[in-house]
Each structure stands twice: as structure tokens, then as C-alpha cells.
Scaffold this active site. Structure first.
Site, PDB file in Angstrom:
ATOM      1  N   GLY B  15       1.342  -1.069   0.192  1.00 15.56           N
ATOM      2  CA  GLY B  15      -0.383  -0.198  -0.377  1.00 15.56           C
ATOM      3  C   GLY B  15       1.240   1.569   0.468  1.00 15.56           C
ATOM      4  O   GLY B  15       1.843   1.423   0.040  1.00 15.56           O
ATOM      5  N   ASP B 145       0.719   1.391   8.583  1.00 18.23           N
ATOM      6  CA  ASP B 145       0.209   0.917  10.205  1.00 18.23           C
ATOM      7  C   ASP B 145       1.125   1.057  10.986  1.00 18.23           C
ATOM      8  O   ASP B 145       1.102   0.774  12.562  1.00 18.23           O
ATOM      9  CB  ASP B 145       0.098  -0.048   9.786  1.00 18.23           C
ATOM     10  CG  ASP B 145      -1.378  -0.308   8.851  1.00 18.23           C
ATOM     11  OD1 ASP B 145      -1.957   0.493   9.040  1.00 18.23           O
ATOM     12  OD2 ASP B 145      -1.372  -1.414   8.235  1.00 18.23           O
ATOM     13  N   MET B 189      -7.515   3.430   9.503  1.00 20.35           N
ATOM     14  CA  MET B 189      -7.079   2.856   9.057  1.00 20.35           C
ATOM     15  C   MET B 189      -6.491   1.368   9.887  1.00 20.35           C
ATOM     16  O   MET B 189      -6.300   2.329  10.990  1.00 20.35           O
ATOM     17  CB  MET B 189      -6.099   2.773   7.968  1.00 20.35           C
ATOM     18  CG  MET B 189      -7.250   2.839   6.357  1.00 20.35           C
ATOM     19  SD  MET B 189      -5.706   2.890   5.518  1.00 20.35           S
ATOM     20  CE  MET B 189      -6.835   2.775   3.868  1.00 20.35           C
ATOM     21  N   GLU B 245     -10.431   0.462  12.160  1.00 20.92           N
ATOM     22  CA  GLU B 245     -11.006  -0.154  11.210  1.00 20.92           C
ATOM     23  C   GLU B 245     -11.598  -2.137  11.555  1.00 20.92           C
ATOM     24  O   GLU B 245     -12.372  -2.667  11.957  1.00 20.92           O
ATOM     25  CB  GLU B 245     -10.605  -0.472   9.888  1.00 20.92           C
ATOM     26  CG  GLU B 245      -9.192  -0.645  10.055  1.00 20.92           C
ATOM     27  CD  GLU B 245      -8.637  -0.978   8.245  1.00 20.92           C
ATOM     28  OE1 GLU B 245      -9.679  -0.573   7.704  1.00 20.92           O
ATOM     29  OE2 GLU B 245      -7.520  -1.086   7.947  1.00 20.92           O
TER      30      GLU B 245
END
Lengths: 400, 400
Positions: B15, B145, B189, B245
Site C-alpha cells: 500500500g 500502520d 486504518m 477499522e
């Protein structure tokens, strides 16, 4: 002419924008220059509601603190959704307002809002005149929807547009990071006016083109839409679609309020149009989608505020204060564009009645024949309001 | 020791983040300083997939163009989700890779990605060694992340965190514009790691406090949540809630995958957790809500990139190139924090195996006892990575 001497009252109303506090800043710094005329400055805490509750905030002449207004989204002094009735319907409220004006010796009144708020200032100033209470009242325009008539643009719109353009560019760049991407649906505000959605046209300034832009001024056909999306995605394996939250179907209702295809979702359920369209594309066409409801971020993002808009907002507020000191009453200050390239403008005073309760839609000349994209002339309109090209991301392009 | 002479290959994987192209910039500008050793620079077009397709992009030594990488979100050279199998499973792919490395005389290989990508570089470098093809391979860490072990932080995380903090601040300021607001649910996220959601703790730096922050490291109880929300909203008429999430329920599944309360929505339907929780609050408690899925904007927003992170990213890439020239192979460059106040760090080289396929969760010491907020020590961790206070909006506070 003898100048009114007394205090100034400022209020914010309706939905916040990322520029409304910049307008407040302009009012305050100009007013502080005229302390022999404007002795003290007050802001309503939560608009008219705060006035009625006798909750006024005295503004301190501290430029360091006041400068923070330039970065502060939301309505720093509190807004309200109070709808002022007519005098005949609610005379007590008017009497209360006059009482507070007298108590604080308010002789200058600036109300910062959209169509509804201009109606409020109209009613108040008419009443004050009738009661022979001298007070110069001026409306300061504000709405990200850009739906106020008589002005080149509404304060709040250019910065919101800039946020949308950059967000769309970012989403596009993220999507093309993969060879095979998704159908990306970006939902902007604008229930009746398509100015915000149209702003995505300016991606072209960065060599990027949205595939489809839909505005509420024209009817939206769901089947046409699905066919178009399928065609685009099959060809490119990417799609970038911008929609206005207020799209209406061929019967003129908001889509999905009457669409039997989607009964299972129920129109009482939360979730914007983009989510429903994304669900539909996935279920009907089997194509991967992502939806983006820009929601409050488009009106509350102050990090990418348009510097040129902020400059105009401050100048407009200063013009309003100087006009009021010179006896102007019951007017709204609007921006009058003289030329686009180079961008030149001046301010004009228009009657409150010219704006109050009226809506301005995206002009027909900006909407393409197929009703699914925006014409080139729109760039000339919007670009000067967002710092020219410099306000947008400079992106790196690979040489393939 | 004799230095390897040949060409450099750079690739992006996984990503995108808003910093990955800054890492690329650092690699390129350092490599261009050593033209007698590194003759040409290539970037894979769509990562390993581009390598296998023999699609390499030659990087031009043009600093003006390259500087645009600093503002460009997405993966400018194309990313991929290609999962490299083991040599035994797929020997042909490895042979193809070696063939391309030979064709372009690649002697320096930098792969920019997260856990999976570190696994890829590990496999490739092991294979090249086995084949006696000399090439120094170094991994450049990347993931918003922040779930990579052995490093103080992952590149991409601080800027994403900064976006989240500012977005939460903007949403908060918009909501308190009205006396009576809503329950605002912001979804970040982070399916397994709560670093992104935890960043909202730093609202406190601006004197604002989120009411609840939920991370996936601890179980989420829906009934407790509803009780808490009702209590907060009834008291304040506003609520600011940040959720990751990937929240899991008491049975350890993602919530709403097994929750009978919500069968009617169906877990196959698009729409994130925040929408489902907002629907639930509205239907069960009758309280107005707004949800915000920050979605790609948190990883693709480059307008509020952390300047300090960009500086570290460039330095890390330069360190990687210099290390490779000096013979380092099969390593990953990580950030090692020496002190938080003042912020001091250096770079370390760790074995690829220390990072590949491993996840780092939000440390227990940062999660409060009630499992619904973040402890003060987290500010010391994150604040130095986002330009100190200056990176966040300076807001105006009214004197009531």
C-alpha cells in the site's frame, strides 16, 4: 455626516467553513483601528441564540491570539440553526434583540452566514429602523456551496474546492499506484448546487482528468451511469468519479429515495450516495469500488486554505467595517470580478434582499452536453481563486 | 574492499504512503552522487511485477523533477500485490528475476515496502547469493500502520498520524460550532495494530480531548460502547470517538461479522465499521451521529506531511545507499531512538529476518486500563515525529 459611536457586534450563523473565522479576523482588526468610533467588540456565542441568551464574548485586542483565527476551522464563536420568524409571528424575540442591542450599545452589526442568515440580518435591521434604533447592519457572505447570488463567489467555497481537488488528486494517485485499480467515487457536499463537485474539473491543471463529474443541476440516470462506469473501467481498469450529494433521478427525487433496486438498503439508513452507488457497482457489475464521503473535512480543512481567498476575506471584512462607519446599512458586501487573467476584483454593496433566501446554481455554460462532465471555461472561473497552480500539489510523473 | 560497480534498481511494494516517494527521492539523489560506482538508476514499474515484465523506468538526474516526489502521494513508480512464492514452488520466477538483474547489470537493489516486501527482498537476495550473483540488497521500511518490529517507527506512519490528528481536530471544531452537536465516529486504518487510532491522543497537545479511542489490540464490547456513548453524549451533547477499522468483539472476530443485532446490514455490504456503529447509535440510542472513514486520505495526503519525517526518510535512504556501496547486503535500515526530548536518533542495520512477516502491535503501556483511551506516555513517543506542536493547527479559543 456624524458617525455612529458605540460598540460592534459580530455573529456567525449556519454551517461552518474554514474561512469564516478569517472573516471574523478581518472585522476585528479593522474595528480595533477605530477605537474612537467603535469602543468595544462583541461576538455572539452561538449566533442569534447567544444574543437572546445575553451571551456575548468581548473580543480582546491581541493580534497574536486573533491570528490563530486564520487557522481555525469551525465557527470559533459558535453558530446556530435559529430561524428568526417574522415580527408578526414572534414580536417578543424582536423586543429581546432590541433590548440586548441597547444594553450593549450596539451600533454596528455584522452577521456572517449564508442565504438564511442574510434573511435574519434583513429582518433585524428592518425592525431596528422601525424602532428608530440607529445601527448599521452589514452581511458578510459565507457558504462552501457557493450558492449565493450577486457575488463572484462565496467565502468558504474556494478553500473547500481546493481541498476537494487535492483530495481527488491524492485518491487518483493512490489508485494508479496499482496497475489494476478500482472505481473511486468521491462525494462532495452540495444538495442543490454543483459548484463543489465541479471543482474536480481542475485536476486537469495537474494533467489528471476525472472520468465523470455529476452535479445536481442535471438529472442523473442510474442505468446510464452504470453503463458508463462499466465502459470506463473495462477500458482503463481505473475510474475516478465525482458526485454531488444531491443528485436527482429522472423523476426529480433524490436518487435511492425512490429506487426499487435498492429497497434492501432502506433510505432511512445512514450512509451517503457514494456508498450506495459503490454497493450497486459492486453488486451489479462485479467491479471493485471505493467510496469517499468528504463530509465535514471539505468545509473544516484549514491546512490547505486558499491564501488568495483568505486575503480577499480579510479585505472584504475591512471594507465592510469601513462602509458601516461611513453610514452604510442593510447591505451585503459582494465580490465583483473585473477580469480573470490577471485576476482583478473589487467589492460592491448590494441590497440584502438581492441575496436573502435566494440560491444560485452552477451555470449551464459550465456543464457539458452529456451532463456528466464540466467544460473548460470553468477553469478560468475557479483557478484564480485558489492561488493559481501553486495552490495544488505538484506531482512527479514517470517517463514511460 | 573492492566496490561493486553497476546499476541500481529501486522498487515500491504494498500500500502507498505519502512518504514512500520521499524515500525514493533520497535513494536517487544519493546514488547520483556516486556515478563512478552506480552508473544508472532504474525503478520497477509496478514493483516485482514490472521487473518480471521487463518494465524498468530509467531515472533521470533532474533535481527539479525529482523534488516533485516530495509532494507526490501514491507510489509514483507503481506498486503491486505480487506475493513471491518460495524457490521450490516457483523456480521459473526466480530465474526470470536473475535474468533481468543480469540484463540491466543490477548490483544494488532497494525494495521499499512493509512486512511482505521484506520477505520478498529476503527471498531474492538469498537466491542471488546462491547463484553467486553479487548484488547488495537493502530493505527500505514503509507502512502507515507502524506495525514493523525493530524500528522506532515505520516511514509513512508519522505523516498519516498527523493527518488523523488534524482531521480529528477539524471535525471536533466543526462539531462544537453548535451548542448541541453529534456523536462523531472517526475510523482510521489499522486492522491489527492500533498506532493510527492512538494518534488521536495528541489532540491533547491542542487542549482538545477525544472521548474514546479504541484500538484492535483489546477486545471491543458493543454494549459497553453504547452505554459509554450515551453517558458522554447526554452529559456534553458532543462526542468524539476514534476507532480502528479492525476492532474485534469478545469472541475475537471482527465486530459485525458475528453480531446478530446487525444481521439486516449484512457483512458483505460495503461500508466501514464507523458507518455501522453510527447506524447502531442512531437506531438504539436515538442520538445524531456522523461517521468519517478517513480511508485513503490518511495514507495519500501529502499536504500536511510531517517535515521531520521527510527529513528522516531522506537521510535513511542516503544511509542505505552508502551502506550498500560499502558492501552491506540483506539488511533493513531502521530508526533507533536515542532520546525523545530532545529527539535524537540514529540508523541501524538489522537482519531482514528480524522484520519480514512479523507484526508489531501497539504496546500495552500505551493503552489505558479501561481499554478505551491512550495513556500520556504515548505523546512522548509520537510528538517528536510530527514536528512538535508546530505541525498541528494552532487554534483560537474564545474567552468565555
Amino acid at each position: 455626516m456624524e458617525k455612529l459611536i458605540g460598540n460592534l457586534l459580530y455573529g456567525q450563523s449556519g454551517g461552518p467553513t474554514s474561512i469564516i473565522n478569517t472573516s471574523a479576523y478581518g472585522i476585528f482588526i479593522e474595528a480595533f483601528k477605530h477605537k474612537n468610533i467603535i469602543n468595544s467588540i462583541y461576538a455572539m456565542n452561538y449566533g442569534i441564540q447567544g444574543l437572546l441568551d445575553d451571551k456575548l464574548i468581548k473580543i480582546l485586542d491581541n493580534d497574536t491570539l486573533l491570528k490563530n483565527l486564520l487557522n481555525t476551522p469551525g465557527s470559533a464563536f459558535g453558530s446556530n440553526r435559529f430561524k428568526l420568524k417574522s415580527f408578526d409571528e414572534d414580536p417578543l424575540t424582536y423586543k429581546k434583540i432590541l433590548e440586548i442591542f441597547k444594553k450593549y450599545n450596539i451600533r454596528y452589526f455584522f452577521y456572517n452566514g449564508g442565504n438564511d442568515s442574510m434573511d435574519t440580518i434583513n429582518k433585524i435591521s428592518t425592525y431596528l429602523e422601525k424602532e428608530n434604533y440607529k445601527c448599521n447592519c452589514i452581511g458578510i457572505i459565507k457558504t462552501i456551496d457557493n450558492d449565493l447570488p450577486s457575488t463572484d463567489f462565496s467565502l468558504g467555497y474556494p478553500s473547500a474546492a481546493k481541498f476537494i481537488i487535492n483530495a481527488a488528486l491524492e485518491i487518483y494517485l493512490d489508485d494508479i499506484s496499482y496497475k489494476e485499480g478500482r472505481v473511486n467515487i468521491i462525494e462532495t457536499m452540495g444538495r442543490n448546487a454543483g459548484w463543489l463537485a465541479a471543482s474536480a474539473k481542475l485536476l486537469e491543471v495537474r494533467g489528471v482528468k476525472a472520468d465523470l463529474i455529476y452535479v445536481p443541476e442535471v438529472l442523473f440516470d442510474l442505468n446510464d451511469f452504470l453503463n458508463k462506469v462499466e465502459e470506463i473501467y473495462n477500458k482503463k481498469k481505473h475510474a475516478l468519479i465525482i458526485i454531488s450529494e444531491g443528485l436527482k433521478n429522472n423523476e426529480g427525487s433524490f436518487i435511492f429515495e425512490t429506487n426499487s433496486l435498492l429497497d434492501s438498503f432502506g433510505h432511512n439508513q445512514l450512509g451517503g450516495l457514494s456508498i450506495k452507488l459503490a454497493n450497486l457497482i459492486t453488486s451489479k457489475l462485479g467491479i471493485k469500488t471505493r467510496y469517499y464521503e468528504l463530509s465535514l473535512l471539505q468545509r473544516a480543512n484549514s491546512i490547505c486554505n486558499s491564501k488568495i481567498e483568505q486575503k480577499i476575506a480579510i479585505r472584504l471584512s475591512k471594507f465592510a467595517v469601513k462602509s458601516a462607519i461611513n453610514g452604510v446599512n442593510k447591505k451585503i458586501v459582494v465580490v465583483n470580478r473585473i477580469s480573470s487573467n490577471p485576476f482583478k476584483y473589487n467589492f460592491k454593496l448590494v441590497d440584502i434582499n438581492d441575496i436573502a433566501n435566494k440560491e444560485r446554481y452552477l451555470d449551464d455554460i459550465y456543464i457539458n452536453k452529456e451532463n456528466n462532465y464540466i467544460n473548460d471555461n470553468f477553469i478560468e472561473y475557479l483557478l484564480p481563486l485558489i492561488d493559481g497552480e501553486k495552490g495544488l500539489l505538484n506531482i512527479y510523473k514517470i517517463n514511460k
